[in-house]
Design a protein around this motif. Structure first.
Motif, PDB file in Angstrom:
ATOM      1  N   VAL A  88       0.855  -1.174   0.000  1.00 58.26           N
ATOM      2  CA  VAL A  88       0.000   0.000   0.000  1.00 58.26           C
ATOM      3  C   VAL A  88       0.899   1.235   0.000  1.00 58.26           C
ATOM      4  O   VAL A  88       1.737   1.399   0.886  1.00 58.26           O
ATOM      5  CB  VAL A  88      -0.946   0.015   1.225  1.00 58.26           C
ATOM      6  CG1 VAL A  88      -1.824   1.254   1.205  1.00 58.26           C
ATOM      7  CG2 VAL A  88      -1.797  -1.240   1.251  1.00 58.26           C
TER       8      VAL A  88
ATOM      9  N   GLU B 294      -7.907   2.063   5.927  1.00 57.06           N
ATOM     10  CA  GLU B 294      -7.974   3.505   6.175  1.00 57.06           C
ATOM     11  C   GLU B 294      -8.268   3.797   7.646  1.00 57.06           C
ATOM     12  O   GLU B 294      -7.771   4.776   8.198  1.00 57.06           O
ATOM     13  CB  GLU B 294      -9.014   4.133   5.261  1.00 57.06           C
ATOM     14  CG  GLU B 294      -8.584   4.149   3.788  1.00 57.06           C
ATOM     15  CD  GLU B 294      -9.698   4.568   2.839  1.00 57.06           C
ATOM     16  OE1 GLU B 294     -10.810   4.894   3.322  1.00 57.06           O
ATOM     17  OE2 GLU B 294      -9.476   4.563   1.612  1.00 57.06           O
TER      18      GLU B 294
ATOM     19  N   SER C  65     -10.188  -1.941   2.058  1.00 57.90           N
ATOM     20  CA  SER C  65      -9.644  -0.583   2.018  1.00 57.90           C
ATOM     21  C   SER C  65     -10.183   0.261   3.165  1.00 57.90           C
ATOM     22  O   SER C  65      -9.455   1.081   3.736  1.00 57.90           O
ATOM     23  CB  SER C  65      -9.980   0.073   0.669  1.00 57.90           C
ATOM     24  OG  SER C  65     -11.389   0.213   0.520  1.00 57.90           O
TER      25      SER C  65
ATOM     26  N   GLN D   9      -4.147   6.458  -2.137  1.00 61.73           N
ATOM     27  CA  GLN D   9      -3.564   5.310  -1.442  1.00 61.73           C
ATOM     28  C   GLN D   9      -3.657   4.119  -2.391  1.00 61.73           C
ATOM     29  O   GLN D   9      -4.729   3.551  -2.593  1.00 61.73           O
ATOM     30  CB  GLN D   9      -4.306   5.040  -0.131  1.00 61.73           C
ATOM     31  CG  GLN D   9      -3.517   4.191   0.845  1.00 61.73           C
ATOM     32  CD  GLN D   9      -4.070   4.286   2.268  1.00 61.73           C
ATOM     33  OE1 GLN D   9      -5.271   4.442   2.453  1.00 61.73           O
ATOM     34  NE2 GLN D   9      -3.210   4.201   3.268  1.00 61.73           N
TER      35      GLN D   9
ATOM     36  N   LEU E 218       1.124   5.478  -0.237  1.00 62.96           N
ATOM     37  CA  LEU E 218       0.436   6.760  -0.093  1.00 62.96           C
ATOM     38  C   LEU E 218       1.133   7.772  -0.989  1.00 62.96           C
ATOM     39  O   LEU E 218       2.291   8.123  -0.756  1.00 62.96           O
ATOM     40  CB  LEU E 218       0.462   7.207   1.365  1.00 62.96           C
ATOM     41  CG  LEU E 218      -0.364   8.444   1.705  1.00 62.96           C
ATOM     42  CD1 LEU E 218      -1.852   8.147   1.561  1.00 62.96           C
ATOM     43  CD2 LEU E 218      -0.065   8.914   3.120  1.00 62.96           C
TER      44      LEU E 218
ATOM     45  N   PHE F 243      -5.070   3.254   9.316  1.00 66.32           N
ATOM     46  CA  PHE F 243      -4.179   4.367   8.969  1.00 66.32           C
ATOM     47  C   PHE F 243      -4.509   5.600   9.809  1.00 66.32           C
ATOM     48  O   PHE F 243      -3.611   6.314  10.267  1.00 66.32           O
ATOM     49  CB  PHE F 243      -4.317   4.667   7.480  1.00 66.32           C
ATOM     50  CG  PHE F 243      -3.432   5.779   6.994  1.00 66.32           C
ATOM     51  CD1 PHE F 243      -2.062   5.755   7.201  1.00 66.32           C
ATOM     52  CD2 PHE F 243      -3.960   6.876   6.321  1.00 66.32           C
ATOM     53  CE1 PHE F 243      -1.234   6.777   6.749  1.00 66.32           C
ATOM     54  CE2 PHE F 243      -3.149   7.897   5.867  1.00 66.32           C
ATOM     55  CZ  PHE F 243      -1.782   7.847   6.087  1.00 66.32           C
TER      56      PHE F 243
END
Length: 443
Positions: free
Chosen positions: A197, A312, A308, A267, A199, A315
């Protein structure tokens, strides 16, 4: 010794080795001498000098007993009559368990006469004897001839954080892993293996965003046409750039903010060297806002929408560790009557914003009302009002002719009553605080 004594000695003393006999030799000799003297006194016979020669010296007894030979020169007293006590001509009975313990103890004492036995060690003592077995190190580090056809090298490489050597050998290591999984575990070749992943800031000045733009755009077109049935002419680069690349947010950072800074980001989810999903997010001082997600329809079986969202959320929690005020995750609008939107209610704890009082209400309290009406007031308190509503619209800031001025001043200059309804609607939507921080453009 008498024949019956021979059997006892052979049966018992054979289990106790020579060391045990040496330890008890003196006591046995003394007992034999005392028994013979008492027997002679009882019969009234005098003990002559030549009779004493019948007694063997301790050294002789040691040699005979130690060698296993019975001695016929020693006359033991006759056993007592039945019921008169133990037979002194026979050794005391011993349990087999005690004999085994004694045998083990004596064996260990022979091996380590100085003290108690020690447990075995992983590192055996070094010895120069050629007949000793090889140790583990001898087998592993045995030197090979110079003309050996193969050479094995074992390297210790730091994996986290990845060292330069780890990065340089990653692909080769991955290929070995993939072949192992397919041959040993019979995994299919297309089974998801290596995922990553990334960013990426939404900026054409960023080299990573620029290098992955075409691949990301192709994925977007494939997603829109397959999932939303969009025609190809509505999935051009212009629409993609306007929709998901151009952002009103400016990149920024704060000393106590996250390392990646604030602004709009893509992302990217990479699998086996290609992008399979992209989550468009905004990182703000108080939250992470999920804007959009598009993914490769060929990987729908992975439930990338759920995955996802969880990534998130994780994250956001990670950023919260760095910046405490950043503590919320926004999933956008919730439309209860739209099946494609209702999945957002599955993440708990979750709140919905009341459209009239602008307070957050737990979704569990909102669902019964939303089942009856598409639109409803979510705040259950009928007396509650919007505390941040616009109370002084004249303080609203207007941008007009390259100048910033309060709406009260602008209104006197323009004197247009028809425009006032639009401005008041804007003020009611953004609230008093935002109306004084934002600029309403008028021309």
């Amino acid at each position: 010794m008498e024949p019956i004594t021979e059997d006892a000695v052979a049966g018992d003393f054979a289990l106790i080795n020579k060391l045990d006999i040496q330890c008890d030799l003196k006591a046995l000799t003394d007992d034999l001498q005392a028994s013979l003297q008492n027997e002679e006194k009882r019969k009234g016979r005098s003990c002559k000098k030549e009779d004493s020669k019948e007694l063997i010296h301790p050294q002789d007894i040691e040699e005979k007993l130690g060698s296993g030979e019975p001695s016929h020169s020693v006359k033991l007293p006759a056993g007592p009559k039945p019921g008169k006590g133990a037979d002194l001509s026979k050794p005391p009975c011993r349990k087999a368990k005690e004999i085994r313990k004694e045998r083990k103890r004596l064996k260990l004492m022979q091996q380590n006469p100085a003290g108690a036995p020690e447990p075995p060690s992983l590192f055996p003592p070094k010895t120069n004897k050629a007949n000793q077995p090889k140790s583990l190190e001898d087998f592993i580090f045995e030197s090979l001839p110079a003309d050996a056809p193969h050479k094995l090298e074992v390297r210790l490489v730091r994996s986290s954080p990845p060292s330069s050597q780890f990065k340089a050998t990653f692909q080769e290591s991955f290929q070995v892993y993939k072949r192992y999984q397919m041959v040993i575990h019979e995994d299919p070749p297309d089974k998801p293996t290596v995922s990553q992943v990334r960013l990426v800031p939404v900026s054409f000045e960023d080299p990573e965003f620029k290098s992955s733009f075409n691949q990301s755009f192709s994925l977007y077109v494939k997603y829109q046409m397959a999932i939303h049935q969009d025609p190809p002419d509505e999935c051009g680069k212009t629409e993609f750039t306007r929709f998901l690349c151009n952002s009103p947010l400016e990149a920024g950072s704060l000393p106590d903010g996250p390392d990646c800074g604030y602004g709009s980001f893509h992302q990217q989810y990479w699998l086996d060297g290609k992008i399979i999903a992209v989550g468009v997010i905004d990182i703000l001082p108080y939250c992470v806002s999920s804007v959009y997600l598009y993914y490769d329809p060929d990987y729908s079986f992975l439930s990338l929408g759920v995955y996802s969202a969880l990534r998130e959320i994780a994250f956001t929690r990670q950023l919260h560790q760095k910046s405490a005020p950043l503590s919320y995750y926004y999933m956008g609008f919730y439309i209860h009557s739209c099946p494609k939107m209702r999945y957002k209610g599955g993440y708990r704890p979750s709140d919905l914003l009341c459209p009239e009082t602008y307070v957050w209400v737990p979704i569990e309290q909102c669902l019964p009302s939303l089942e009856n009406s598409k639109y409803c007031r979510l705040n259950q308190d009928p007396e509650a009002v919007d505390e941040g509503r616009s109370k002084e619209p004249d303080r609203l800031r207007v941008f007009h002719k390259k100048a910033v001025l309060p709406y009260g001043v602008y209104k006197k200059q323009r004197k247009d009553a028809g425009e006032e309804a639009t401005v008041l609607q804007y003020a009611s939507l953004v609230g008093q605080q935002c109306s004084e921080r934002m600029l309403l453009f008028r021309n």
